[in-house]
Structure formats: structure tokens, C-alpha cells
Design a protein around this motif. Structure first.
Motif, mmCIF file in Angstrom:
data_model
loop_
_atom_site.group_PDB
_atom_site.id
_atom_site.type_symbol
_atom_site.label_atom_id
_atom_site.label_comp_id
_atom_site.label_asym_id
_atom_site.label_seq_id
_atom_site.Cartn_x
_atom_site.Cartn_y
_atom_site.Cartn_z
ATOM 1 N N THR A 156 -4.196 -4.440 -4.941
ATOM 2 C CA THR A 156 -4.770 -5.085 -3.763
ATOM 3 C C THR A 156 -3.684 -5.549 -2.801
ATOM 4 O O THR A 156 -3.778 -5.338 -1.584
ATOM 5 C CB THR A 156 -5.626 -6.298 -4.179
ATOM 6 N N LEU A 157 -2.639 -6.165 -3.334
ATOM 7 C CA LEU A 157 -1.546 -6.652 -2.485
ATOM 8 C C LEU A 157 -0.825 -5.499 -1.796
ATOM 9 O O LEU A 157 -0.434 -5.609 -0.626
ATOM 10 C CB LEU A 157 -0.563 -7.465 -3.329
ATOM 11 N N VAL A 158 -0.663 -4.383 -2.506
ATOM 12 C CA VAL A 158 0.004 -3.223 -1.898
ATOM 13 C C VAL A 158 -0.861 -2.642 -0.782
ATOM 14 O O VAL A 158 -0.359 -2.318 0.301
ATOM 15 C CB VAL A 158 0.322 -2.156 -2.958
ATOM 16 N N TYR A 159 -2.172 -2.508 -1.022
ATOM 17 C CA TYR A 159 -3.066 -2.018 0.025
ATOM 18 C C TYR A 159 -3.034 -2.926 1.243
ATOM 19 O O TYR A 159 -2.983 -2.453 2.391
ATOM 20 C CB TYR A 159 -4.509 -1.915 -0.496
ATOM 21 N N LEU A 160 -3.068 -4.246 1.024
ATOM 22 C CA LEU A 160 -3.030 -5.185 2.133
ATOM 23 C C LEU A 160 -1.722 -5.055 2.922
ATOM 24 O O LEU A 160 -1.724 -5.088 4.155
ATOM 25 C CB LEU A 160 -3.183 -6.619 1.620
ATOM 26 N N THR A 161 -0.617 -4.889 2.205
ATOM 27 C CA THR A 161 0.675 -4.751 2.868
ATOM 28 C C THR A 161 0.731 -3.483 3.709
ATOM 29 O O THR A 161 1.181 -3.498 4.871
ATOM 30 C CB THR A 161 1.808 -4.735 1.828
ATOM 31 N N ILE A 162 0.283 -2.368 3.129
ATOM 32 C CA ILE A 162 0.293 -1.093 3.855
ATOM 33 C C ILE A 162 -0.563 -1.180 5.114
ATOM 34 O O ILE A 162 -0.130 -0.817 6.217
ATOM 35 C CB ILE A 162 -0.199 0.050 2.946
ATOM 36 N N ASN A 163 -1.783 -1.670 4.952
ATOM 37 C CA ASN A 163 -2.710 -1.683 6.086
ATOM 38 C C ASN A 163 -2.320 -2.724 7.135
ATOM 39 O O ASN A 163 -2.508 -2.494 8.335
ATOM 40 C CB ASN A 163 -4.137 -1.913 5.589
ATOM 41 N N TRP A 164 -1.771 -3.839 6.708
ATOM 42 C CA TRP A 164 -1.289 -4.821 7.695
ATOM 43 C C TRP A 164 -0.151 -4.229 8.512
ATOM 44 O O TRP A 164 -0.070 -4.435 9.723
ATOM 45 C CB TRP A 164 -0.824 -6.085 6.979
#
Length: 248
Positions: A215-223
């Protein structure tokens, strides 16, 4: 709930005996980025062509673009992923089909996933490009042709550059969506980010840690994507065009 939280699990060796769980999560993120970026570029190219076809003067081109969009975007993505993976090799000539089946991992899963997300995304990008073109003043095409430009040149040098500026927010959502859609590729064996997180929880039994990391990786990528696209939108904004107002 007696759950044994342990963030140290990320530094334990994964089942491959070479990489830690943290490294496998990061490797999965790399495949997610590779799949999302390549399929989005393909979707942007094909979708732009389809968007032009849907706004061109030719009724035949309009019909061809409409048929493609209405068929592809109304079939669930998961179904399309299975069609590309299981059905396509059976429809190809025998040698080509066997070559596709015998490709080593991760390529045997990456190629169908790329084709699936690319063609599916093109149907969505097509509508966004069409909306951007149709939001422009209608007189631009006539003005361009009056200056001696062909219809193709008018689209290339006048209409599409303006339309792309307008639809950058839509393209941002589409690119973010493509990153998320890439998780469907785990169903055909591609160990992208979600696939690696699922593999980690199955072997380590630390489900919350695995999916918290994903979840944190997805949030980082999309942000990062959203921030970059907002910067691009401000940089190319043209005063007077739809979407040029907003941030100053």
C-alpha cells in the motif's frame, strides 16, 4: 486478536533463498512500473489515433473507432487478461503460439499483461482525446485547411497539441489507474507489486506487514505521478484554453 507483528520479516530471506522480502517487494514495484509505463505509452499512442478517428470527417473512420471503443471498454479487464493469456496463443499460428507459451518468466506473463492493459487503456484514452478535441472551437479545422494545411497536418500541428494540454488531468487519472490495474496481472503469474506481497504473506504468514508495504509503495508511486503531472500541466498551460485556469 493475537497477531504477531514483526517488521523484521522484511529482512528475512524469501523462498528464493537469494533476496530478502524487502528486496522482492521492491522488485515487484519495478515490474509494476515497467508494465504500467510501457502499457500506458502504447495506450496513449493507439488511443490518440482512435480519438482522431472518432472526430475525423470520415464516417468509416468514425465507425471503426466507435466499434473498437464500445467493444473493448465494455469487457471486464480480468476477462480480457485471461483472453490474452489463455486464448491468444491458441489463435496464433502454431509456431508463434508455442513460442509465446514457452517464453520464460516473467516475459510469458508480462507480454499478455502489456497487450491487455495497452489495448484496454487505448479505449479509455480514445474517449479522453475525443473529449479534448471536441472541446476546442470548431473553426480551427476550417481555419487550418484555409491556410493550405491538410486535415492530418491540422490535427498534428494545431488540434492535438491543444487537446493534449486540456486533457492532462484526465491523463493523470488514467496513468494512476494503469498502475492500479497492473495488479490484475498477478492472476496470470506476473509477480508485480501485489503478486510479491501476496507471495510474502503466503510464505511468512505476515499478511498485514506485506500488504501495508504494498500500500505504501502504491501511494508513493501514484503521489509522484500526480505531482509530476501537475507540474507538467502548469508548465504547458495556455491562457484562454479550457483547463488553463486554476493554479497560478
Amino acid at each position: 486478536m493475537n497477531y504477531d507483528w514483526s517488521w523484521q520479516v522484511f529482512f528475512e530471506l524469501s523462498p528464493d533463498g537469494v533476496h530478502t522480502y524487502l528486496e522482492t517487494i521492491l522488485m515487484g514495484a519495478g515490474w509494476t512500473l515497467a508494465l504500467a509505463a510501457s502499457s500506458f505509452l502504447f495506450a496513449l499512442t493507439l488511443g490518440s489515433i482512435l480519438g482522431v478517428m472518432r472526430t475525423a470527417r470520415s464516417r468509416r473512420l468514425n465507425l471503426m473507432g466507435t466499434i473498437y471503443v464500445e467493444i473493448i471498454r465494455n469487457i471486464p479487464l480480468l476477462v480480457q487478461m485471461f483472453l490474452w493469456y489463455f486464448v491468444l496463443p491458441e489463435l496464433l499460428p502454431v509456431r508463434l503460439g508455442l513460442a509465446m507459451k514457452q517464453m520464460p518468466q516473467p516475459w510469458s506473463s508480462l507480454l499478455p499483461a502489456f497487450l491487455c492493459l495497452g489495448f484496454y487503456g487505448a479505449s479509455r484514452v480514445s474517449e479522453q482525446v475525443r473529449a479534448g478535441i471536441q472541446s476546442l472551437p470548431r473553426g480551427q479545422l476550417q481555419a487550418g485547411t484555409a491556410l493550405g494545411l491538410s486535415e492530418v497536418q491540422v490535427y498534428q500541428y494545431i488540434i492535438l497539441p491543444e487537446a493534449f494540454r486540456i486533457i492532462i488531468p484526465l491523463m493523470t487519472s488514467e496513468l494512476v489507474g494503469t498502475v492500479k490495474y497492473s495488479s490484475v496481472a498477478l492472476t496470470i503469474g506476473l509477480l508485480e507489486l501485489t503478486g510479491e506481497a501476496r507471495s510474502m504473506q503466503e510464505f511468512s504468514f505476515h499478511i498485514f506487514e506485506a500488504f501495508t508495504a504494498a500500500t505504501l509503495v502504491y501511494l508513493t508511486i501514484n503521489w509522484t505521478i500526480v505531482s509530476a503531472m501537475r507540474t507538467l500541466e502548469r508548465a504547458v498551460a495556455v491562457p484562454g484554453l479550457v483547463g488553463s485556469s486554476g493554479t497560478k
